[in-house]
Design a protein around this motif. Sequence first.
Motif, PDB file in Angstrom:
ATOM      1  N   MET A   1      74.292  83.379  46.860  1.00 39.31           N
ATOM      2  CA  MET A   1      72.898  83.662  47.097  1.00 39.31           C
ATOM      3  C   MET A   1      72.600  83.356  48.561  1.00 39.31           C
ATOM      4  O   MET A   1      72.995  82.333  49.092  1.00 39.31           O
ATOM      5  N   THR A   2      71.899  84.266  49.199  1.00 37.37           N
ATOM      6  CA  THR A   2      71.520  84.096  50.589  1.00 37.37           C
ATOM      7  C   THR A   2      70.037  83.798  50.691  1.00 37.37           C
ATOM      8  O   THR A   2      69.221  84.443  50.050  1.00 37.37           O
ATOM      9  N   SER A   3      69.698  82.820  51.493  1.00 37.93           N
ATOM     10  CA  SER A   3      68.301  82.447  51.677  1.00 37.93           C
ATOM     11  C   SER A   3      67.551  83.595  52.344  1.00 37.93           C
ATOM     12  O   SER A   3      67.970  84.112  53.374  1.00 37.93           O
ATOM     13  N   SER A   4      66.453  84.008  51.719  1.00 41.40           N
ATOM     14  CA  SER A   4      65.647  85.094  52.280  1.00 41.40           C
ATOM     15  C   SER A   4      64.212  84.955  51.793  1.00 41.40           C
ATOM     16  O   SER A   4      63.893  84.068  51.013  1.00 41.40           O
ATOM     17  N   ASP A   5      63.363  85.843  52.255  1.00 41.23           N
ATOM     18  CA  ASP A   5      61.968  85.851  51.828  1.00 41.23           C
ATOM     19  C   ASP A   5      61.724  86.815  50.663  1.00 41.23           C
ATOM     20  O   ASP A   5      60.586  87.108  50.331  1.00 41.23           O
ATOM     21  N   LEU A   6      62.784  87.320  50.056  1.00 38.52           N
ATOM     22  CA  LEU A   6      62.622  88.292  48.976  1.00 38.52           C
ATOM     23  C   LEU A   6      61.855  87.717  47.797  1.00 38.52           C
ATOM     24  O   LEU A   6      61.099  88.424  47.131  1.00 38.52           O
ATOM     25  N   GLN A   7      62.024  86.427  47.541  1.00 37.52           N
ATOM     26  CA  GLN A   7      61.333  85.817  46.415  1.00 37.52           C
ATOM     27  C   GLN A   7      59.835  85.711  46.655  1.00 37.52           C
ATOM     28  O   GLN A   7      59.060  85.594  45.720  1.00 37.52           O
ATOM     29  N   ASP A   8      59.394  85.733  47.902  1.00 44.90           N
ATOM     30  CA  ASP A   8      57.969  85.586  48.205  1.00 44.90           C
ATOM     31  C   ASP A   8      57.146  86.801  47.775  1.00 44.90           C
ATOM     32  O   ASP A   8      55.934  86.708  47.646  1.00 44.90           O
ATOM     33  N   GLY A   9      57.791  87.931  47.544  1.00 45.18           N
ATOM     34  CA  GLY A   9      57.068  89.132  47.141  1.00 45.18           C
ATOM     35  C   GLY A   9      56.767  89.178  45.658  1.00 45.18           C
ATOM     36  O   GLY A   9      56.106  90.087  45.185  1.00 45.18           O
ATOM     37  N   ASN A  10      57.233  88.197  44.913  1.00 44.37           N
ATOM     38  CA  ASN A  10      57.014  88.183  43.478  1.00 44.37           C
ATOM     39  C   ASN A  10      55.566  87.839  43.167  1.00 44.37           C
ATOM     40  O   ASN A  10      54.985  86.936  43.756  1.00 44.37           O
ATOM     41  N   ALA A  11      54.987  88.530  42.208  1.00 44.08           N
ATOM     42  CA  ALA A  11      53.576  88.321  41.856  1.00 44.08           C
ATOM     43  C   ALA A  11      53.346  86.994  41.144  1.00 44.08           C
ATOM     44  O   ALA A  11      52.259  86.442  41.194  1.00 44.08           O
ATOM     45  N   SER A  12      54.368  86.470  40.518  1.00 45.09           N
ATOM     46  CA  SER A  12      54.221  85.240  39.749  1.00 45.09           C
ATOM     47  C   SER A  12      54.425  84.021  40.645  1.00 45.09           C
ATOM     48  O   SER A  12      55.459  83.881  41.303  1.00 45.09           O
ATOM     49  N   ALA A  13      53.448  83.121  40.651  1.00 44.11           N
ATOM     50  CA  ALA A  13      53.552  81.893  41.442  1.00 44.11           C
ATOM     51  C   ALA A  13      54.709  81.029  40.957  1.00 44.11           C
ATOM     52  O   ALA A  13      55.392  80.376  41.758  1.00 44.11           O
TER      53      ALA A  13
ATOM     54  N   ALA B   1      65.318  77.418  44.731  1.00 38.32           N
ATOM     55  CA  ALA B   1      66.718  77.855  44.707  1.00 38.32           C
ATOM     56  C   ALA B   1      67.230  78.096  46.121  1.00 38.32           C
ATOM     57  O   ALA B   1      68.382  77.774  46.438  1.00 38.32           O
ATOM     58  N   ASN B   2      66.390  78.663  46.996  1.00 43.21           N
ATOM     59  CA  ASN B   2      66.801  78.857  48.391  1.00 43.21           C
ATOM     60  C   ASN B   2      67.158  77.531  49.048  1.00 43.21           C
ATOM     61  O   ASN B   2      68.151  77.431  49.761  1.00 43.21           O
ATOM     62  N   ARG B   3      66.338  76.518  48.832  1.00 36.70           N
ATOM     63  CA  ARG B   3      66.573  75.220  49.476  1.00 36.70           C
ATOM     64  C   ARG B   3      67.792  74.501  48.917  1.00 36.70           C
ATOM     65  O   ARG B   3      68.519  73.841  49.645  1.00 36.70           O
ATOM     66  N   VAL B   4      68.007  74.619  47.620  1.00 37.23           N
ATOM     67  CA  VAL B   4      69.071  73.856  46.972  1.00 37.23           C
ATOM     68  C   VAL B   4      70.411  74.590  47.001  1.00 37.23           C
ATOM     69  O   VAL B   4      71.452  73.983  47.241  1.00 37.23           O
ATOM     70  N   HIS B   5      70.390  75.881  46.784  1.00 40.30           N
ATOM     71  CA  HIS B   5      71.639  76.594  46.503  1.00 40.30           C
ATOM     72  C   HIS B   5      72.009  77.658  47.547  1.00 40.30           C
ATOM     73  O   HIS B   5      73.193  77.942  47.730  1.00 40.30           O
ATOM     74  N   ALA B   6      71.061  78.238  48.229  1.00 45.19           N
ATOM     75  CA  ALA B   6      71.329  79.425  49.045  1.00 45.19           C
ATOM     76  C   ALA B   6      72.034  79.099  50.358  1.00 45.19           C
ATOM     77  O   ALA B   6      71.901  78.016  50.911  1.00 45.19           O
TER      78      ALA B   6
END
Length: 84
Positions: A1-13, A22-27
């Motif tokens: 998994m690569t750290s990116s801003d893709l998760q920020d586009g999700n409608a669910s908080a 997950a970005n901070r811990v695993h990416a």
Amino acid sequence: MTSSDLQDGNASAVLRFFGRLANRVHAQDASAGALPTLYAAVPPRVGRSARAGDPVAAAHLWTGSEELTGVVFPERLGEVVDQG
């Protein structure tokens, strides 16, 4: 998994929160995340064909990629392209 801003586009908080966690811990960072793709494209122990170093073929591939994607980069093959 690569750290990116893709998760920020999700409608669910909730999903955004877990995506950021997950970005901070695993990416991996972007450069480490690109390595598997590079290794898949050119395995380190495999030699290149003569055509792989052909500047004419490289220019053709680059131009075709720009046309197909609609993305044009100002520098191509180490030369500055006139924007004017």
